[in-house]
Each structure stands twice: as C-alpha cells, then as structure tokens.
Design a protein around this motif. Sequence first.
Motif, PDB file in Angstrom:
ATOM      1  N   GLY A  19       0.794  -1.226   0.000  1.00  0.00           N
ATOM      2  CA  GLY A  19       0.000   0.000   0.000  1.00  0.00           C
ATOM      3  C   GLY A  19       0.825   1.275   0.000  1.00  0.00           C
ATOM      4  N   GLU A  20       2.081   1.173  -0.409  1.00  0.00           N
ATOM      5  CA  GLU A  20       2.944   2.363  -0.435  1.00  0.00           C
ATOM      6  C   GLU A  20       3.015   2.916  -1.858  1.00  0.00           C
ATOM      7  OE1 GLU A  20       7.372   3.488   1.254  1.00  0.00           O
ATOM      8  OE2 GLU A  20       7.124   1.575   0.251  1.00  0.00           O
ATOM      9  N   VAL A  21       3.094   4.236  -1.972  1.00  0.00           N
ATOM     10  CA  VAL A  21       3.273   4.849  -3.296  1.00  0.00           C
ATOM     11  C   VAL A  21       4.676   5.469  -3.354  1.00  0.00           C
ATOM     12  CG1 VAL A  21       2.446   6.535  -4.968  1.00  0.00           C
ATOM     13  CG2 VAL A  21       0.801   5.346  -3.507  1.00  0.00           C
ATOM     14  N   ILE A  22       5.479   4.955  -4.260  1.00  0.00           N
ATOM     15  CA  ILE A  22       6.846   5.472  -4.425  1.00  0.00           C
ATOM     16  C   ILE A  22       6.935   6.240  -5.739  1.00  0.00           C
ATOM     17  CG2 ILE A  22       9.204   4.759  -4.994  1.00  0.00           C
ATOM     18  CD1 ILE A  22       9.210   2.806  -2.893  1.00  0.00           C
ATOM     19  N   GLY A  23       7.573   7.378  -5.700  1.00  0.00           N
ATOM     20  CA  GLY A  23       7.809   8.164  -6.910  1.00  0.00           C
ATOM     21  C   GLY A  23       9.232   7.958  -7.372  1.00  0.00           C
ATOM     22  N   LEU A  24       9.405   7.830  -8.674  1.00  0.00           N
ATOM     23  CA  LEU A  24      10.740   7.648  -9.245  1.00  0.00           C
ATOM     24  C   LEU A  24      10.978   8.805 -10.201  1.00  0.00           C
ATOM     25  CD1 LEU A  24      13.112   5.656  -9.416  1.00  0.00           C
ATOM     26  CD2 LEU A  24      11.810   4.376 -11.125  1.00  0.00           C
ATOM     27  N   ILE A  25      11.912   9.679  -9.818  1.00  0.00           N
ATOM     28  CA  ILE A  25      12.175  10.841 -10.664  1.00  0.00           C
ATOM     29  C   ILE A  25      13.655  10.868 -11.049  1.00  0.00           C
ATOM     30  CG2 ILE A  25      10.282  12.215  -9.713  1.00  0.00           C
ATOM     31  CD1 ILE A  25      12.306  13.791  -8.056  1.00  0.00           C
ATOM     32  N   GLY A  26      13.956  11.676 -12.051  1.00  0.00           N
ATOM     33  CA  GLY A  26      15.343  11.795 -12.498  1.00  0.00           C
ATOM     34  C   GLY A  26      15.376  12.298 -13.922  1.00  0.00           C
ATOM     35  N   PRO A  27      16.537  12.810 -14.342  1.00  0.00           N
ATOM     36  CA  PRO A  27      16.655  13.367 -15.699  1.00  0.00           C
ATOM     37  C   PRO A  27      16.424  12.311 -16.781  1.00  0.00           C
ATOM     38  CG  PRO A  27      18.652  13.770 -14.401  1.00  0.00           C
ATOM     39  CD  PRO A  27      17.796  12.869 -13.592  1.00  0.00           C
ATOM     40  N   LEU A 155      -4.896  -3.205 -13.799  1.00  0.00           N
ATOM     41  CA  LEU A 155      -5.552  -3.648 -12.557  1.00  0.00           C
ATOM     42  C   LEU A 155      -6.298  -4.971 -12.762  1.00  0.00           C
ATOM     43  CD1 LEU A 155      -6.976  -0.268 -11.195  1.00  0.00           C
ATOM     44  CD2 LEU A 155      -5.094  -1.605 -10.218  1.00  0.00           C
ATOM     45  N   ALA A 156      -6.701  -5.241 -14.004  1.00  0.00           N
ATOM     46  CA  ALA A 156      -7.456  -6.463 -14.298  1.00  0.00           C
ATOM     47  C   ALA A 156      -6.621  -7.714 -14.035  1.00  0.00           C
ATOM     48  CB  ALA A 156      -7.931  -6.453 -15.753  1.00  0.00           C
ATOM     49  N   THR A 157      -5.301  -7.559 -13.947  1.00  0.00           N
ATOM     50  CA  THR A 157      -4.447  -8.718 -13.670  1.00  0.00           C
ATOM     51  C   THR A 157      -4.368  -8.997 -12.167  1.00  0.00           C
ATOM     52  OG1 THR A 157      -2.406  -7.419 -13.508  1.00  0.00           O
ATOM     53  CG2 THR A 157      -3.025  -8.174 -15.715  1.00  0.00           C
ATOM     54  N   ASP A 158      -5.124  -8.219 -11.356  1.00  0.00           N
ATOM     55  CA  ASP A 158      -5.114  -8.360  -9.886  1.00  0.00           C
ATOM     56  C   ASP A 158      -3.710  -8.222  -9.309  1.00  0.00           C
ATOM     57  OD1 ASP A 158      -7.796  -8.718  -9.723  1.00  0.00           O
ATOM     58  OD2 ASP A 158      -7.715 -10.907  -9.520  1.00  0.00           O
ATOM     59  N   PRO A 159      -3.050  -7.089  -9.570  1.00  0.00           N
ATOM     60  CA  PRO A 159      -1.667  -6.958  -9.103  1.00  0.00           C
ATOM     61  C   PRO A 159      -1.585  -6.623  -7.612  1.00  0.00           C
ATOM     62  CG  PRO A 159      -2.373  -4.921 -10.150  1.00  0.00           C
ATOM     63  CD  PRO A 159      -3.519  -5.879 -10.272  1.00  0.00           C
ATOM     64  N   SER A 160      -0.443  -6.957  -7.003  1.00  0.00           N
ATOM     65  CA  SER A 160      -0.170  -6.404  -5.675  1.00  0.00           C
ATOM     66  C   SER A 160       0.801  -5.230  -5.820  1.00  0.00           C
ATOM     67  CB  SER A 160       0.406  -7.466  -4.743  1.00  0.00           C
ATOM     68  OG  SER A 160       1.457  -8.160  -5.353  1.00  0.00           O
ATOM     69  N   VAL A 161       1.460  -5.158  -6.989  1.00  0.00           N
ATOM     70  CA  VAL A 161       2.354  -4.034  -7.294  1.00  0.00           C
ATOM     71  C   VAL A 161       1.996  -3.494  -8.677  1.00  0.00           C
ATOM     72  CG1 VAL A 161       4.747  -3.325  -7.681  1.00  0.00           C
ATOM     73  CG2 VAL A 161       4.241  -5.081  -5.973  1.00  0.00           C
ATOM     74  N   LEU A 162       1.833  -2.178  -8.749  1.00  0.00           N
ATOM     75  CA  LEU A 162       1.500  -1.539 -10.031  1.00  0.00           C
ATOM     76  C   LEU A 162       2.588  -0.525 -10.370  1.00  0.00           C
ATOM     77  CD1 LEU A 162      -0.602  -1.018 -12.301  1.00  0.00           C
ATOM     78  CD2 LEU A 162      -1.683   0.645 -10.780  1.00  0.00           C
ATOM     79  N   LEU A 163       3.156  -0.643 -11.562  1.00  0.00           N
ATOM     80  CA  LEU A 163       4.216   0.268 -12.002  1.00  0.00           C
ATOM     81  C   LEU A 163       3.645   1.171 -13.098  1.00  0.00           C
ATOM     82  CD1 LEU A 163       7.084  -2.395 -12.393  1.00  0.00           C
ATOM     83  CD2 LEU A 163       6.447  -1.117 -10.342  1.00  0.00           C
ATOM     84  N   LEU A 164       3.687   2.469 -12.881  1.00  0.00           N
ATOM     85  CA  LEU A 164       3.104   3.412 -13.849  1.00  0.00           C
ATOM     86  C   LEU A 164       4.216   4.278 -14.437  1.00  0.00           C
ATOM     87  CD1 LEU A 164       0.045   4.573 -11.667  1.00  0.00           C
ATOM     88  CD2 LEU A 164       0.045   2.838 -13.483  1.00  0.00           C
ATOM     89  N   ASP A 165       4.409   4.187 -15.757  1.00  0.00           N
ATOM     90  CA  ASP A 165       5.468   4.942 -16.418  1.00  0.00           C
ATOM     91  C   ASP A 165       4.876   6.211 -17.036  1.00  0.00           C
ATOM     92  OD1 ASP A 165       7.809   5.765 -17.607  1.00  0.00           O
ATOM     93  OD2 ASP A 165       8.283   3.826 -18.505  1.00  0.00           O
ATOM     94  N   GLU A 188      -5.499   2.753  -1.599  1.00  0.00           N
ATOM     95  CA  GLU A 188      -6.493   2.350  -0.591  1.00  0.00           C
ATOM     96  C   GLU A 188      -6.849   0.866  -0.711  1.00  0.00           C
ATOM     97  OE1 GLU A 188      -8.037   4.174   2.001  1.00  0.00           O
ATOM     98  OE2 GLU A 188      -6.213   5.283   1.509  1.00  0.00           O
ATOM     99  N   LEU A 189      -6.682   0.310  -1.902  1.00  0.00           N
ATOM    100  CA  LEU A 189      -6.974  -1.120  -2.100  1.00  0.00           C
ATOM    101  C   LEU A 189      -5.829  -2.001  -1.580  1.00  0.00           C
ATOM    102  CD1 LEU A 189      -8.289  -0.990  -5.797  1.00  0.00           C
ATOM    103  CD2 LEU A 189      -9.665  -1.091  -3.702  1.00  0.00           C
ATOM    104  N   GLY A 190      -4.758  -1.362  -1.085  1.00  0.00           N
ATOM    105  CA  GLY A 190      -3.620  -2.122  -0.556  1.00  0.00           C
ATOM    106  C   GLY A 190      -2.580  -2.435  -1.608  1.00  0.00           C
ATOM    107  N   ILE A 191      -2.783  -1.891  -2.812  1.00  0.00           N
ATOM    108  CA  ILE A 191      -1.821  -2.150  -3.901  1.00  0.00           C
ATOM    109  C   ILE A 191      -0.650  -1.166  -3.758  1.00  0.00           C
ATOM    110  CG2 ILE A 191      -1.524  -2.053  -6.422  1.00  0.00           C
ATOM    111  CD1 ILE A 191      -4.519  -2.817  -6.638  1.00  0.00           C
TER     112      ILE A 191
END
Length: 256
Positions: A19-27, A155-165, A188-191
């Motif tokens: 349920g954590e949201v991590i941001g990945l930034i960089g040039p 989300l249809a794959t029922d992930p526990s981790v979602l990576l958004l590029d 909020e869904l725990g993903i």
Amino acid sequence: MRFGGLTALNDVSFDLTEGEVIGLIGPNGAGKTTLFNCLTGLYSPTAGEVALRGERLPEDPAKVTELGVARTFQNIRLFPSMTAQENVLVGRHCRMKQNPFSSLLHGPGFRRSEAEAAGRAAELLEFVGLTKFSDELARNLPYGDQRRLEIARALATDPSVLLLDEPTAGMNAQETEATRQLILAIRELGISVVVIEHDTKFIFTLCDRVLVLVQGELLVEGTPDEVRGDPRVVEAYLGAPPEEVEAQIHAGEQTP
Ligand SMILES: Nc1ncnc2c1ncn2[C@@H]1O[C@H](COP(=O)(O)OP(=O)(O)OP(=O)(O)O)[C@@H](O)[C@H]1O
C-alpha cells in the motif's frame, strides 16, 4: 544493468511495502524505464535480483504479471480497434483458469469464467470512471481516458504491485489531478504503486517516498519533504540551471 559498455543502472536497491506509493524521478536517460523493465522481467539484470515477498521473480514478463506485478508504458499501448471493455478483458486473461475442452465446447465452466471476467471488467471500468465508454473503441477515447483505461487493464491482472510509467504525460491539469486521485484510490486497495513522472509537483503531492535516479545511480531516497530539501537533488535533478530546478521542485509546496 549493463548494455554493452553502458551501465544504465548501478547498485540501485529499494524496498516497497504494501500500500505504499513510491515516486521515481530523475533526468532523461537516468535509467527509470530500465528499472521498470528489470522489475517486470523484460530485461535480465546483469547483476542483482528482484523479489516479491521474498521470492525471486523470474525473467519472464508474463509470469511476473501472473505473480502480481502489473505495469503501464510511457507510450499508450492499448488495442485501438478493441472496445474499452475488451481491452480490460485482455488484462483479465491471465487470471482466467480454463479447461481447454470446456473452452472449445463453450461448456458451463467456460461460460462461468467469461461472465466472471465481464463482471470484473465492468467493476474496473467503473473504478476508473470509464463505464460510459465500455463499448467505445479505445482509439476514440479522449487521451486522458486512454491512460485511465491502461490503468484499468493493468488492474485487471489483480496486481499487488502496479508500475506506472509517466501516467500523466500529455495531460491537462484536471486530468492530472484525476490521475492523482485514482492512484490514491488504488493505494487504498492495498496495492503498492511505483510512479515514474517528470512532474515533480505531482510526485511530491502524491507519494509516500521518492527515489531520485541520476545517471543510473540512486542519488537520494526519502519522503517528499526530505527530497525536496536535499541540495543534491536541486543541483543534479534534470541537469537544469539550479534556479529553474528549485522553482520546479518547490512548486509542489503550493498545492493544498
Ligand atoms: N535496450 C537497450 N539497449 C541499449 N541501451 C539502452 C536500452 N534501454 C535503455 N538503454 C539506455 O539506458 C539508459 C537509461 O535509459 P532509460 O530509458 O531507462 O532512461 P529514463 O530515465 O527512463 O529516461 P526518460 O526519462 O527519457 O524516459 C539510456 O542511456 C538508454 O539509452
């Protein structure tokens, strides 16, 4: 991760909790997408490993998806001539347990599975606010909605981790805010979510933790406040003049 003589990622290590949201930034060229490709089995890291709940993930994207890691791509990769619902059903496919004979004969097991998938697709389209476009071809959806549809398909794959590029690339302010709210609802869904974005305001107002990659190395990791205040980030981020970077990084503070 090396490509011939180029080291795209060097000694990058991080944990992600439920349920954590991590941001990945960089040039540009920092290695952000390469990191996603390593996490999803698209690339085989030349050193190191990726594990989910202590289990090493295979270097096979389809299996990684089955194990619970889903992603979207920098460029929209929908099936343009399929409806929104059909696009979500494609994502659902990896969860449909089929007896081949039942599928061939369209037996009761097949029909039950199809009905379950259609129901789940409808739920997901509602979750991302696209119910009204269920039967519309993906290519006819407004740009921001196509990006939401990609998230629904992942989300249809029922992930526990979602990576958004870069989920908000090309979006206007309203669409960006809607995406922020959508990611918070996903949390909020725990993903657990990892988001690559160039829009630092978006990242600092959304994420629990932020990682800054520069030239393949993890320069800084911390809360949005820690990262925003770190002089190394101001100096190195985006390679732009410090005043410009500082202005961009502190823009996030003005958001309510
Ligand atoms: N398949 C590949 N073969 C060779 N080099 C690659 C490959 N994939 C990525 N690279 C190189 O690795 C480095 C990191 O690229 P990557 O796309 O991961 O950066 P990024 O941080 O996602 O950049 P951007 O913000 O522009 O998307 C770049 O120098 C890129 O050219």
